[in-house]
Design a protein around this motif. Structure first.
Motif, short mmCIF file in Angstrom:
data_model
loop_
_atom_site.label_atom_id
_atom_site.label_comp_id
_atom_site.label_asym_id
_atom_site.label_seq_id
_atom_site.Cartn_x
_atom_site.Cartn_y
_atom_site.Cartn_z
N MET A 70 -6.26 -10.73 64.25
CA MET A 70 -5.79 -10.34 62.93
C MET A 70 -4.44 -9.61 62.93
N GLU A 71 -4.26 -8.62 63.78
CA GLU A 71 -3.02 -7.85 63.79
C GLU A 71 -1.82 -8.74 64.10
N ARG A 72 -1.98 -9.62 65.07
CA ARG A 72 -0.92 -10.55 65.47
C ARG A 72 -0.65 -11.55 64.35
N ALA A 73 -1.70 -12.11 63.78
CA ALA A 73 -1.55 -13.10 62.69
C ALA A 73 -0.86 -12.47 61.49
N GLU A 74 -1.24 -11.26 61.15
CA GLU A 74 -0.64 -10.58 60.00
C GLU A 74 0.85 -10.38 60.20
N PHE A 75 1.25 -9.98 61.40
CA PHE A 75 2.66 -9.74 61.69
C PHE A 75 3.46 -11.03 61.55
N VAL A 76 3.00 -12.11 62.17
CA VAL A 76 3.73 -13.38 62.15
C VAL A 76 3.73 -13.98 60.74
N LEU A 77 2.57 -13.96 60.07
CA LEU A 77 2.49 -14.52 58.72
C LEU A 77 3.36 -13.74 57.73
N SER A 78 3.48 -12.43 57.91
CA SER A 78 4.33 -11.66 56.99
C SER A 78 5.78 -12.07 57.14
N ARG A 79 6.23 -12.37 58.36
CA ARG A 79 7.59 -12.86 58.58
C ARG A 79 7.77 -14.23 57.90
N LEU A 80 6.77 -15.08 58.02
CA LEU A 80 6.83 -16.41 57.38
C LEU A 80 6.79 -16.27 55.86
N GLN A 81 5.98 -15.36 55.36
CA GLN A 81 5.85 -15.15 53.92
C GLN A 81 7.19 -14.73 53.31
N GLN A 82 7.95 -13.91 54.01
CA GLN A 82 9.25 -13.48 53.52
C GLN A 82 10.19 -14.68 53.32
N ARG A 83 10.05 -15.68 54.17
CA ARG A 83 10.92 -16.87 54.07
C ARG A 83 10.47 -17.84 52.99
#
Length: 169
Positions: free
Chosen positions: A154-167
Motif C-alpha cells: 500500500m505505501e509504495r502503491a500510494e506513492f507511485v499512484l499519487s505521482r501518476l494522478q498528478q499527471r
C-alpha cells in the motif's frame, strides 16, 4: 446444520456508493502520512486513489480507451519511462525513478543517541505495471502491479499512484 437452528439468510453482496478507505490522495511531503482530501475535494477530482480487491488503484472519470491513450502520454515523462506496451492486456510496463527521500529524525532520542546511525531513506524506484480496467460506463480503473505482476504494498502503491494522478488530473 443442527436441527434446532435455521439456515442464515443469504443475500447478494452489493457495493455501497461513495469512496472507500478514505480518498488516499498523497500530497505534500512524502515522508509524512498522506493528506486526505475532504469529501468535497474528492468529489470534484477527476481521479482518485481507492482501495480494492487488488490493493490501491487509481479511479479515473473517463472511458477506458481515452484513459489508455492519456496514460501512454503521462507515463513517458519525467520520472517514468515506458519499457513495454502490452495492448492486448491493456498494460504498460514502466520504469519509475525518483530521488530518494531522507526521513528526518524527529525525536530527541533519535537525534542524540542515534547520531551515528545512517539516515533512513524512502525509495520506491523500480519497475511497475499499470493495467487499464473498465469499471463502469463513466469510470476506469488503473491498477498497479510490481514487475512480476503481483500486488504492490500500500505505501509504495500510494506513492507511485499519487505521482501518476498528478499527471492525469
Amino acid at each position: 446444520m443442527p436441527d434446532d437452528l435455521s439456515e442464515p439468510e443469504v443475500r447478494p453482496i452489493f457495493e455501497i456508493p461513495g469512496y472507500s478507505l478514505p480518498e488516499l490522495a498523497a500530497q505534500g511531503d512524502e515522508s509524512l502520512p498522506p493528506q486526505v482530501l475532504t469529501s468535497a475535494e474528492a468529489e470534484r477530482a477527476r481521479s482518485r486513489i481507492l482501495f480494492g480487491s487488488n490493493g490501491l488503484y487509481l479511479q479515473v472519470d473517463d472511458e477506458p480507451a481515452s484513459v489508455w491513450r492519456r496514460l501512454g502520454f503521462a507515463l513517458n515523462r519525467g520520472e517514468m519511462a515506458v519499457q513495454d506496451v502490452l495492448p492486448d492486456e491493456r498494460r504498460y510496463r514502466v520504469a519509475f525513478e525518483h530521488d530518494p527521500i531522507v526521513v528526518a529524525k524527529r525525536g530527541f532520542f533519535q537525534k542524540v543517541v542515534l547520531f551515528w546511525s545512517a539516515p533512513e531513506f524512502i525509495d520506491f524506484s523500480g519497475t511497475y505495471q499499470f493495467e487499464v480496467q473498465p469499471e463502469s460506463s463513466r469510470t476506469t480503473r488503473v491498477a498497479i502491479f510490481d514487475e512480476a505482476g503481483n500486488i504492490v504494498p500500500m505505501e509504495r502503491a500510494e506513492f507511485v499512484l499519487s505521482r501518476l494522478q498528478q499527471r492525469l488530473g
